[in-house]
Design a protein around this motif. Structure first.
Motif, PDB file in Angstrom:
ATOM      1  N   SER B  88       2.698  -9.608   6.502  1.00  0.00           N
ATOM      2  CA  SER B  88       2.418  -8.431   7.401  1.00  0.00           C
ATOM      3  C   SER B  88       0.902  -8.588   8.091  1.00  0.00           C
ATOM      4  O   SER B  88       0.088  -9.235   7.278  1.00  0.00           O
ATOM      5  CB  SER B  88       2.675  -7.033   6.961  1.00  0.00           C
ATOM      6  N   PHE B  89       0.813  -8.081   9.069  1.00  0.00           N
ATOM      7  CA  PHE B  89      -0.565  -8.030   9.581  1.00  0.00           C
ATOM      8  C   PHE B  89      -1.253  -6.543   8.600  1.00  0.00           C
ATOM      9  O   PHE B  89      -0.466  -6.009   8.292  1.00  0.00           O
ATOM     10  CB  PHE B  89      -0.793  -7.559  10.839  1.00  0.00           C
ATOM     11  N   GLY B  90      -2.519  -6.746   8.486  1.00  0.00           N
ATOM     12  CA  GLY B  90      -3.197  -5.790   7.511  1.00  0.00           C
ATOM     13  C   GLY B  90      -3.099  -4.559   7.774  1.00  0.00           C
ATOM     14  O   GLY B  90      -2.692  -3.515   6.827  1.00  0.00           O
ATOM     15  N   ASP B  91      -2.943  -3.967   9.090  1.00  0.00           N
ATOM     16  CA  ASP B  91      -2.743  -2.555   9.607  1.00  0.00           C
ATOM     17  C   ASP B  91      -1.381  -1.859   9.120  1.00  0.00           C
ATOM     18  O   ASP B  91      -1.369  -0.600   9.292  1.00  0.00           O
ATOM     19  CB  ASP B  91      -3.196  -2.255  10.936  1.00  0.00           C
ATOM     20  N   MET B  92      -0.318  -2.727   8.826  1.00  0.00           N
ATOM     21  CA  MET B  92       0.633  -2.276   8.532  1.00  0.00           C
ATOM     22  C   MET B  92       0.846  -1.590   7.154  1.00  0.00           C
ATOM     23  O   MET B  92       1.740  -1.046   6.635  1.00  0.00           O
ATOM     24  CB  MET B  92       1.995  -3.009   8.785  1.00  0.00           C
ATOM     25  N   LEU B  93      -0.177  -2.482   6.107  1.00  0.00           N
ATOM     26  CA  LEU B  93       0.116  -2.007   4.923  1.00  0.00           C
ATOM     27  C   LEU B  93      -0.256  -0.542   4.376  1.00  0.00           C
ATOM     28  O   LEU B  93       0.539  -0.123   3.450  1.00  0.00           O
ATOM     29  CB  LEU B  93      -1.102  -2.873   4.023  1.00  0.00           C
ATOM     30  N   ARG B  94      -1.035   0.219   5.019  1.00  0.00           N
ATOM     31  CA  ARG B  94      -1.210   1.642   4.796  1.00  0.00           C
ATOM     32  C   ARG B  94      -0.203   2.707   5.146  1.00  0.00           C
ATOM     33  O   ARG B  94      -0.443   3.818   5.134  1.00  0.00           O
ATOM     34  CB  ARG B  94      -2.535   1.779   4.878  1.00  0.00           C
ATOM     35  N   VAL B  95       0.690   2.255   6.243  1.00  0.00           N
ATOM     36  CA  VAL B  95       1.685   3.219   6.795  1.00  0.00           C
ATOM     37  C   VAL B  95       2.513   3.466   5.882  1.00  0.00           C
ATOM     38  O   VAL B  95       3.295   2.818   5.311  1.00  0.00           O
ATOM     39  CB  VAL B  95       2.245   2.427   7.971  1.00  0.00           C
ATOM     40  N   PRO B  96       2.637   4.921   5.468  1.00  0.00           N
ATOM     41  CA  PRO B  96       3.365   5.300   4.556  1.00  0.00           C
ATOM     42  C   PRO B  96       4.996   5.310   5.092  1.00  0.00           C
ATOM     43  O   PRO B  96       5.148   5.718   6.138  1.00  0.00           O
ATOM     44  CB  PRO B  96       3.037   6.759   4.164  1.00  0.00           C
ATOM     45  N   GLY B  97       5.830   5.144   4.189  1.00  0.00           N
ATOM     46  CA  GLY B  97       7.267   5.228   4.538  1.00  0.00           C
ATOM     47  C   GLY B  97       7.567   6.448   3.655  1.00  0.00           C
ATOM     48  O   GLY B  97       6.924   7.281   3.352  1.00  0.00           O
ATOM     49  N   SER B  98       9.002   6.468   3.464  1.00  0.00           N
ATOM     50  CA  SER B  98       9.555   7.711   2.813  1.00  0.00           C
ATOM     51  C   SER B  98       9.084   7.680   1.349  1.00  0.00           C
ATOM     52  O   SER B  98       8.853   8.823   0.635  1.00  0.00           O
ATOM     53  CB  SER B  98      11.182   7.798   2.749  1.00  0.00           C
ATOM     54  N   GLU B  99       8.760   6.556   0.851  1.00  0.00           N
ATOM     55  CA  GLU B  99       8.463   6.474  -0.729  1.00  0.00           C
ATOM     56  C   GLU B  99       6.989   5.383  -0.649  1.00  0.00           C
ATOM     57  O   GLU B  99       7.412   4.170  -0.898  1.00  0.00           O
ATOM     58  CB  GLU B  99       9.499   6.007  -1.589  1.00  0.00           C
ATOM     59  N   GLY B 100       5.965   5.884  -0.559  1.00  0.00           N
ATOM     60  CA  GLY B 100       4.770   4.981  -0.644  1.00  0.00           C
ATOM     61  C   GLY B 100       4.613   4.097   0.500  1.00  0.00           C
ATOM     62  O   GLY B 100       5.396   4.076   1.605  1.00  0.00           O
ATOM     63  N   ASP B 101       3.642   3.086   0.239  1.00  0.00           N
ATOM     64  CA  ASP B 101       3.468   2.211   1.379  1.00  0.00           C
ATOM     65  C   ASP B 101       3.437   0.590   0.695  1.00  0.00           C
ATOM     66  O   ASP B 101       3.897   0.605  -0.377  1.00  0.00           O
ATOM     67  CB  ASP B 101       2.064   2.434   1.899  1.00  0.00           C
ATOM     68  N   LEU B 102       2.949  -0.377   1.704  1.00  0.00           N
ATOM     69  CA  LEU B 102       3.373  -1.381   0.961  1.00  0.00           C
ATOM     70  C   LEU B 102       2.487  -1.857  -0.166  1.00  0.00           C
ATOM     71  O   LEU B 102       2.680  -2.829  -0.758  1.00  0.00           O
ATOM     72  CB  LEU B 102       2.965  -2.718   2.044  1.00  0.00           C
ATOM     73  N   PHE B 103       1.059  -1.110  -0.082  1.00  0.00           N
ATOM     74  CA  PHE B 103       0.224  -1.218  -1.153  1.00  0.00           C
ATOM     75  C   PHE B 103       0.976  -0.906  -2.605  1.00  0.00           C
ATOM     76  O   PHE B 103       0.691  -1.607  -3.655  1.00  0.00           O
ATOM     77  CB  PHE B 103      -0.869  -0.394  -0.976  1.00  0.00           C
ATOM     78  N   THR B 104       1.466   0.286  -2.458  1.00  0.00           N
ATOM     79  CA  THR B 104       2.522   0.786  -3.501  1.00  0.00           C
ATOM     80  C   THR B 104       3.300  -0.195  -4.116  1.00  0.00           C
ATOM     81  O   THR B 104       3.306  -0.676  -5.375  1.00  0.00           O
ATOM     82  CB  THR B 104       3.264   1.891  -3.235  1.00  0.00           C
ATOM     83  N   ILE B 105       3.993  -0.961  -3.183  1.00  0.00           N
ATOM     84  CA  ILE B 105       4.941  -1.935  -3.611  1.00  0.00           C
ATOM     85  C   ILE B 105       4.343  -3.084  -4.150  1.00  0.00           C
ATOM     86  O   ILE B 105       4.675  -3.667  -5.191  1.00  0.00           O
ATOM     87  CB  ILE B 105       6.027  -2.353  -2.573  1.00  0.00           C
ATOM     88  N   LYS B 106       3.132  -3.510  -3.501  1.00  0.00           N
ATOM     89  CA  LYS B 106       2.416  -4.511  -4.374  1.00  0.00           C
ATOM     90  C   LYS B 106       1.855  -4.410  -5.563  1.00  0.00           C
ATOM     91  O   LYS B 106       2.232  -5.171  -6.765  1.00  0.00           O
ATOM     92  CB  LYS B 106       1.095  -4.873  -3.319  1.00  0.00           C
ATOM     93  N   SER B 107       1.615  -3.224  -5.718  1.00  0.00           N
ATOM     94  CA  SER B 107       1.167  -2.913  -7.154  1.00  0.00           C
ATOM     95  C   SER B 107       2.250  -2.782  -8.143  1.00  0.00           C
ATOM     96  O   SER B 107       1.963  -2.677  -9.413  1.00  0.00           O
ATOM     97  CB  SER B 107       0.140  -1.449  -7.261  1.00  0.00           C
TER      98      SER B 107
END
Ligand code: SF4
Lengths: 95, 379
Positions: B88-107
């Protein structure tokens, strides 16, 4: 996210059947696809969006636009490290 | 905010502002469409420089903001799969979905990678033949040629383990949707410069004629925005409605033909849902049938996820120019860039986030306090 960043083309080459180039933005040099601006030559200034040159600009315009983007903090995408293919050494990037 | 003499070209800026003041006879509402322009206007206080009665409202031109929550959740469902490398482009990483964001999934162990260019995904796919590489293809017309090239090259080179999750939107249908709304206030537009570098501005001409609205294709620097505003006001005051090009040093009426050609061969026009706004007919791209093997939605058959914006959020009306961030009770209180509740707070280019970043949530409070103090003084 829709803003393109101006840079100077330092090298053009063909890779995997695509017209590519190295483009210098301030202190950073990135690979860019030149397929959409095929007349581009070394030394030209181009506007690059997500790794694709989308139009040519003159040098003065390039400098002004770069400065404006810097002031707007809109150059962070250039911090993303380049993906290097296995078996190559960042075509054109290795000294 | 900035004052005129702080501008690099302060003299030119004040000359433009003076001219607007001298020709203006009534109030006008003008919308800038591109998120980059919104950011520049708020950061440089361009709207504060304009004469009273010229109001800039902020349009739907931030692709991160208008990507629907359902699509974010789909992206997250795919990104959680152990067989997937999600790019993804960096700006989509912090966009929250229903459960967390892409950063959460990465962690939590997901393989999430920020790429500079869609073409990077091709390299990653070649280096990881046992994985599925999925790119989150978000963006307007400016980004479509890059995503089209990724898919076209993958097919040509026989790279089968790469696909894109398409959430592509188009500017002209969103302008038409704003103009068709019965609540519309917008009387003129600053068109998006870098979008038109690809598409040219032919397609804006029938719209300008049909709705009798001036559209001036404009750059994103403060002087461009002032000049574009002047050109719109000149048209409005003269009763003209045309497409003009303030940004002729970058683009022409035809745009970039090779890019348009490849985009048209890979994508076709489709209905798209816009976060905060809802579905707009023919307002985006989907992959053509010939490229179905590269369509992540088909490959991973993610089920439709039902999501809803919080009731308090008025981002849909902000994106259409009907309201401003200050009109929202959540702005800067429960809704901040760290905890965004709605579309216009999720990216730095959204109106709420830009207002917040440059301290305008404090300004509103200051004005309120001043108003209260003056009321108190009068009592
Ligand atoms: S401040 Fe937050 S809740 Fe209010 S309109 Fe903006 S995004 Fe929605």
């Amino acid at each position: 996210m829709c803003l393109a960043i101006p840079g100077r083309v330092t090298e053009t080459f063909a890779k995997g059947g695509m017209l590519m180039g190295r483009v210098q933005f301030g202190g950073v040099t990135r690979e860019a696809c030149l397929e959409y601006v095929p007349e581009t030559q070394t030394g030209d200034y181009v506007l690059v969006h997500v790794g694709f040159a989308i139009s040519r600009v003159n040098e003065e315009e390039a400098r002004r636009t770069y400065q404006a983007l810097l002031e707007l903090d809109q150059l962070t995408e250039l911090d993303v490290p380049e993906v290097v293919e296995p078996g190559t050494f960042g075509q054109g990037g290795s000294e | 905010m900035k004052y005129l003499d702080e501008y690099r070209d302060g003299k030119i800026a004040s000359r433009i502002v003076d001219e607007i003041r001298s020709i203006q006879t009534k109030p006008w509402v003008i919308m800038e469409v591109c998120g980059g322009q919104t950011h520049s206007i708020v950061k440089n206080g361009v709207d504060y420089l304009l004469p009273r009665g010229i109001e800039l409202v902020h349009g739907p031109g931030c692709p991160v903001c208008v990507t629907p929550l359902e699509m974010i959740d789909k992206a997250h469902a795919i990104a959680r799969r152990p067989d997937v490398i999600f790019c993804s482009f960096g700006d989509m990483l912090r966009v929250p979905g229903s459960e967390g964001d892409l950063f959460t999934i990465k962690s939590e162990g997901g393989d999430i990678r920020v790429v500079y260019s869609p073409l990077d995904c091709l390299k990653i796919a070649r280096a990881n033949p046992d994985k599925q590489v999925v790119f989150f293809a978000v963006g307007f017309e400016t980004t479509a040629p890059a995503n089209a090239m990724l898919v076209s090259r993958a097919k040509q080179d026989g790279v089968r383990n790469v696909s894109i999750l398409v959430s592509h939107v188009l500017v002209p249908p969103s302008i038409a949707a704003i103009l068709q709304s019965p609540q519309n206030r917008v009387q003129g537009f600053l068109g998006p410069g870098h979008v038109c570098a690809i598409m040219g501005y032919r397609e804006y001409e029938p719209m300008s004629a049909r709705f009798k609205v001036p559209i001036v294709i404009t750059g994103f620097e403060p002087l461009d925005i002032l000049q574009g505003t002047l050109m719109v006001v000149r048209q409005l005051e003269a009763g003209r409605a045309e497409v003009e090009n303030e940004y002729s040093r970058i683009l022409d009426r035809e745009g970039n033909r090779p890019a348009q050609k490849l985009v048209a061969s890979v994508f076709e026009i489709a209905d798209r849902k816009w976060r905060g706004v809802g579905s707009i007919p023919k307002s985006g791209y989907k992959l053509r049938w010939e490229y179905r093997d590269y369509d992540a939605e088909k490959i991973f058959s993610v089920k439709e996820i039902d999501t809803r914006e919080p009731e308090i959020c008025i981002s849909g009306r902000i994106l259409r120019g009907i309201k401003k961030p200050h009109d929202c009770p959540a702005f800067g209180t429960v809704c901040t860039p760290q905890h965004p509740l709605g579309a216009t707070m999720v990216s730095a280019e959204g109106a709420c986030a830009a207002y917040y970043a440059y301290g305008r949530h404090l300004e509103s409070k200051r004005e309120e306090l001043e108003a209260m103090a003056s009321l108190g003084g009068a009592a």
